[in-house]
Design an enzyme around this catalytic site. Structure first.
Site, short mmCIF file in Angstrom:
data_model
loop_
_atom_site.label_atom_id
_atom_site.label_comp_id
_atom_site.label_asym_id
_atom_site.label_seq_id
_atom_site.Cartn_x
_atom_site.Cartn_y
_atom_site.Cartn_z
N ASP A 529 0.86 -1.18 0.00
CA ASP A 529 0.00 0.00 0.00
C ASP A 529 0.90 1.24 0.00
OD1 ASP A 529 -2.35 1.53 0.25
OD2 ASP A 529 -2.04 1.68 2.40
N ASP A 729 -1.64 -1.11 6.03
CA ASP A 729 -1.88 -0.69 7.41
C ASP A 729 -3.32 -0.30 7.70
OD1 ASP A 729 -2.05 1.70 6.02
OD2 ASP A 729 -1.15 2.87 7.64
N ASP A 733 -7.01 -2.54 3.64
CA ASP A 733 -6.02 -3.54 3.23
C ASP A 733 -6.30 -4.92 3.80
OD1 ASP A 733 -4.43 -1.58 1.90
OD2 ASP A 733 -3.61 -0.96 3.83
#
Length: 841
Positions: A529, A729, A733
């Site tokens: 990410d 995080d 996700d």
């Protein structure tokens, strides 16, 4: 004449089974696919697809005619045809039983009636009955190692023996009856095992309890202490061991059952009938050896491991509930002009709902009146709230800012995106298999071999051995089973994992389970990410560019004054940056917020404004082309720009950025050198995403990704044969983290992201991924060494225990020596695992 066409086609992401006709289907080649409840099904023809879509519930599961399990038809590994009908099975053992005597099972009592009788007959524990009573109506149960096993009630998996777990999200107040039952059995086992260990092993450490008590009485006391542990506490283990034999799927429970059972039964015979043993098989006092402590301590240690595992799973369930609880419990519904708070379950599609400042959006819908900024970081991972005006979509679970709006409910209940994310996480977590499967695969041939050797040894000594034949035969057979006791095998994986997790924690790497360590050593693709993973996740003040003749400090001071009192992350970044750079503090009056555009006020007696181009146009303030170009360049560099005006004149532009973590570039480069392709997948726009990717040397960038898209990216790469790790995080996700072969969470991220991941980086330092890779490689190497040592040690010891040296040297391995060898193998395994404490990362 009956014909049985049996099929054993293991399901894989690329090859599945047509749920209608049972044919195997290549998902990458078939043109006939459909999606039902978020899951994709493949079909051999358009006809099968049409049948499924007309009545999907008819073709989702089938009842195993032998054991009554519900089997997922699309993932079933075992299927047979009999008299033109298809029958699906949970295991190869059930399939073989059916094909041998089909009429026996087809004429049996229907399982809707027979299942309770079978549960009682197999002796399912009180914990299982309690689980059935407390679980929500309609709850299905599945095996965490074999997700194709689906059953209406709790029980044990017929393949591996593990306890079936409830599917979906457990209720917040639901206790785990198996954890309670196993915890009770652990404490009781320990209470009996500790004094037992002191009596049997005390003399070795200077505590002569046995000498004080006397040998005959000591053996009887050991019998009394060990019996509750073996005959009561270990019932679940022996039941699973028996099931593994019945289903012809030997595993760790088979070894535990055989080893502890052999040690206990041998010892009972030694206490009750000491005279049948030859003199050379006894102690100096004439009493034969007993191994009660081995049986009891092994059982106690196995219970400790099971309790730790169940507690870890319970934490995962709590994380899922926390994710589910992002949605509020009530919603403010508008009916006939009146507003009332109603339970979330009462909200229906089409209802009008008011969302007040600070409220969580109750369900998915569209704004019909009002406007606000909504924090959607749980979906996008982006820290900047999104503006919501009339016609904009809003998602349940996201957090409203300072404004208020009325929305129309469009998707409620299980149809909301939050519910779908929860289901994705739940399914992905259930698909995980522990590294102990490696030991089970070897055990599938090792266990039958041990049993066969023990039987042959008994027969050989019975036929050709010296008198007393029965004593020699019993000693040889029991020695074989004791030396093959799974002490070292059971310690091989958990000891390495325990030491490795401690070593990893000192390096900022928290490891959740053994599978993460095993899997990360084989990873070839890493999806990361952007926000909070590659970048800091907190906007900071960037450039302050003033117009000609204007001081940059003044531009910053005016901007900070305008942003004072705003809770927007950009405002916070500008205020904090102004303080750090020593900007003046100016007086503000007539503050006015223009939704979606910016702010106007009087600063130090002068009219001032801060916002976007639309705000300046509404105030008839000209925006020179050079500032428009600057804003474009800033966007390409992953920066957000705001314009600052004073006295109807543009005086400057300020940029705010989410800085890249200092260690990110070096970590990405090092991962590339380790043979891992890095892919960025972010919910951010294409421009900022490409800018970060270019700065870090990441070739493949996927922008504008929803949680579902990230999850699908992981699944697509896995279908291509990639070994995929995902680092993120946020709540957005978590589905991808759970679906990946290895999930890596930033320790500063959302709780559900951490719980969905197998590895957590405590400080969110990306370079820790490199350390995690080195740790996983060292751990996997250590585990393999331990497993091979355990099996190799026993493989060498078994022939000796069977008596192959007796014809040559007249020497028969005593069970005492077998027990010593067993203990030595365990000590060797522990010593090897401890080497991980000093591994360099």
């Amino acid at each position: 004449m009956n014909e049985h066409n049996h099929h054993s086609t293991p399901a894989s992401p690329a090859v599945t089974r047509d749920p209608v006709c049972g044919m195997t289907v290549d998902m990458e080649k078939t043109a006939h696919k459909t999606v039902h409840e978020g899951r994709e099904f493949g079909f051999c023809s358009a006809g099968c697809k049409a049948k499924f879509e007309a009545s999907p519930e008819t073709y989702l599961t089938a009842k195993d005619p032998v054991c009554g399990m519900n089997v997922d038809r699309a993932e079933a590994k075992w299927m047979s045809k009999h008299e033109g009908k298809r029958y699906y099975f949970c295991s190869q053992g059930c399939q073989a039983k059916f094909e041998a005597e089909p009429q026996k099972y087809l004429e049996a009592v229907p399982f809707a009636v027979a299942e309770p009788l079978m549960a009682g007959r197999h002796g399912h524990s009180h914990a299982h009955a309690h689980a059935q009573a407390t679980a929500p109506a309609g709850t299905k149960y599945t095996c965490p190692m074999h997700p194709q096993i689906v059953r209406d009630g709790p029980g044990d998996c017929p393949i591996c023996g593990m306890a079936l777990e409830p599917m979906g999200v457990p209720p917040a107040d639901a206790a785990n009856p198996e954890l309670e039952d196993f915890s009770r059995r652990t404490w009781i086992s320990a209470a009996f095992s500790v004094p037992l260990l002191l009596i049997s092993m005390g003399p070795m450490v200077g505590l002569p309890f046995r000498e004080w008590i006397g040998e005959p009485l000591a053996s009887w006391i050991e019998l009394v202490l060990a019996t509750p542990v073996v005959l009561w506490a270990a019932q679940p283990f022996f039941r699973r061991a028996w099931a593994s034999l019945v289903n012809r799927s030997p595993n760790m429970w088979t070894l535990i059952g055989l080893g502890t059972g052999a040690a206990y039964l041998f010892s009972v015979v030694a206490v009750l009938f000491p005279g049948i043993f030859p003199m050379e098989m006894t102690h100096m006092n004439g009493a034969p050896p007993v191994y009660f402590e081995a049986a009891a301590v092994i059982i106690t240690l196995v219970f400790v491991g099971q309790v730790l595992e169940l507690r870890a799973r319970e934490q995962t369930g709590k994380a899922l509930r926390a994710l589910f609880d992002l949605a509020p419990k009530t919603a403010r519904r508008i009916e006939n002009g009146a507003e009332t708070d109603v339970p979330l379950e009462a909200v229906q599609q089409g209802d009008l709902l008011r969302v007040r400042p600070g409220d969580a959006v109750p369900v998915d819908g569209v704004v019909v009146e009002g406007s606000s900024f909504v924090d959607e970081s749980m979906l996008t991972g982006e820290p900047v709230p999104a503006e919501k005006t009339q016609g904009a979509d809003v998602t349940g679970g996201t957090l409203n800012g300072e404004g208020t709006f009325i929305m129309k409910a469009e998707r409620v209940g299980a149809e909301t995106r939050l519910s779908q994310i929860v289901e994705l996480v739940s399914k992905a977590q259930r698909s995980r298999a522990p590294i102990q499967a490696l030991a089970d695969r070897v055990a599938s041939w090792f266990v039958p071999t041990v049993v066969l050797v023990a039987i042959l040894s008994f027969a050989a000594w019975w036929i050709w051995g010296p008198d007393p034949k029965i004593a020699y035969a019993l000693v040889a057979a029991v020695s074989v089973l004791i030396i093959a006791c799974p002490c070292a095998l059971g310690l091989a994986t958990p000891m390495s994992v325990m030491v490795a997790t401690g070593r990893g924690a000192r390096a900022g790497v928290l490891v959740k389970d053994a599978k993460a360590l095993e899997g990360f050593a084989r990873i070839d693709t890493l999806i990361v990410d952007k926000t909070g993973t590659l970048t800091e996740g907190k906007p900071t003040l960037g450039d302050v560019i003033a117009d000609k003749g204007v001081d940059e400090g003044w531009v910053l001071a005016v901007a900070a004054a305008l942003e004072r009192g705003s809770a927007h992350p950009i405002a916070t970044a500008i205020e904090r940056g102004a303080q750090e750079r020593g900007a003046r503090s100016l007086e503000v009056a007539d503050f006015h917020s223009v939704t979606g555009k910016g702010i106007t006020a009087t600063v130090a007696g002068q009219k001032a404004a801060l916002g976007n181009v639309a705000l300046m146009e509404s105030l008839k303030i000209e925006v020179p082309q050079k500032f428009i170009d600057l804003m474009g360049s800033a966007a390409h560099a992953a920066k957000t720009s705001v314009l600052v005006a004073e006295n109807n004149r543009l005086i400057g532009v300020i940029t705010v950025s989410d800085p890249i973590k200092p260690t990110a570039k070096a970590a990405v480069a090092e991962l590339g050198r380790l043979g891992i392709e890095v892919i960025m997948a972010t919910g951010d726009a294409r421009g900022p995403a490409d800018a970060v990717g270019e700065a870090l040397g990441i070739a493949r960038v996927e922008a504008g990704m929803t949680p579902e898209a990230k999850h699908e990216l992981v699944e697509t790469l896995k279908r291509q044969g990639r070994k995929v790790a995902m680092a993120g995080d946020g709540v957005n996700d978590s589905p991808a983290l759970a679906a990946a072969d290895v999930g890596i969470a930033m320790g500063t991220g959302a709780d559900v992201a951490i719980e969905s991941a197998g590895i957590t980086l405590m400080q969110g330092d990306l370079s820790a991924i490199v350390r995690a890779r080195h740790l996983s490689e060292a751990t996997l190497r250590n585990i393999k060494q331990n497993l091979w040592f355990a099996f190799g040690y026993n493989t060498l010891g078994i022939p000796l225990a069977a008596g192959v040296l007796f014809p040559i040297f007249g020497w028969l391995l005593s069970p005492m020596v077998a027990a010593a060898a067993m203990s030595l193998s365990s000590v060797s395994v522990i010593g090897n695992a401890l080497r991980l404490r000093s591994v360099k990362l």
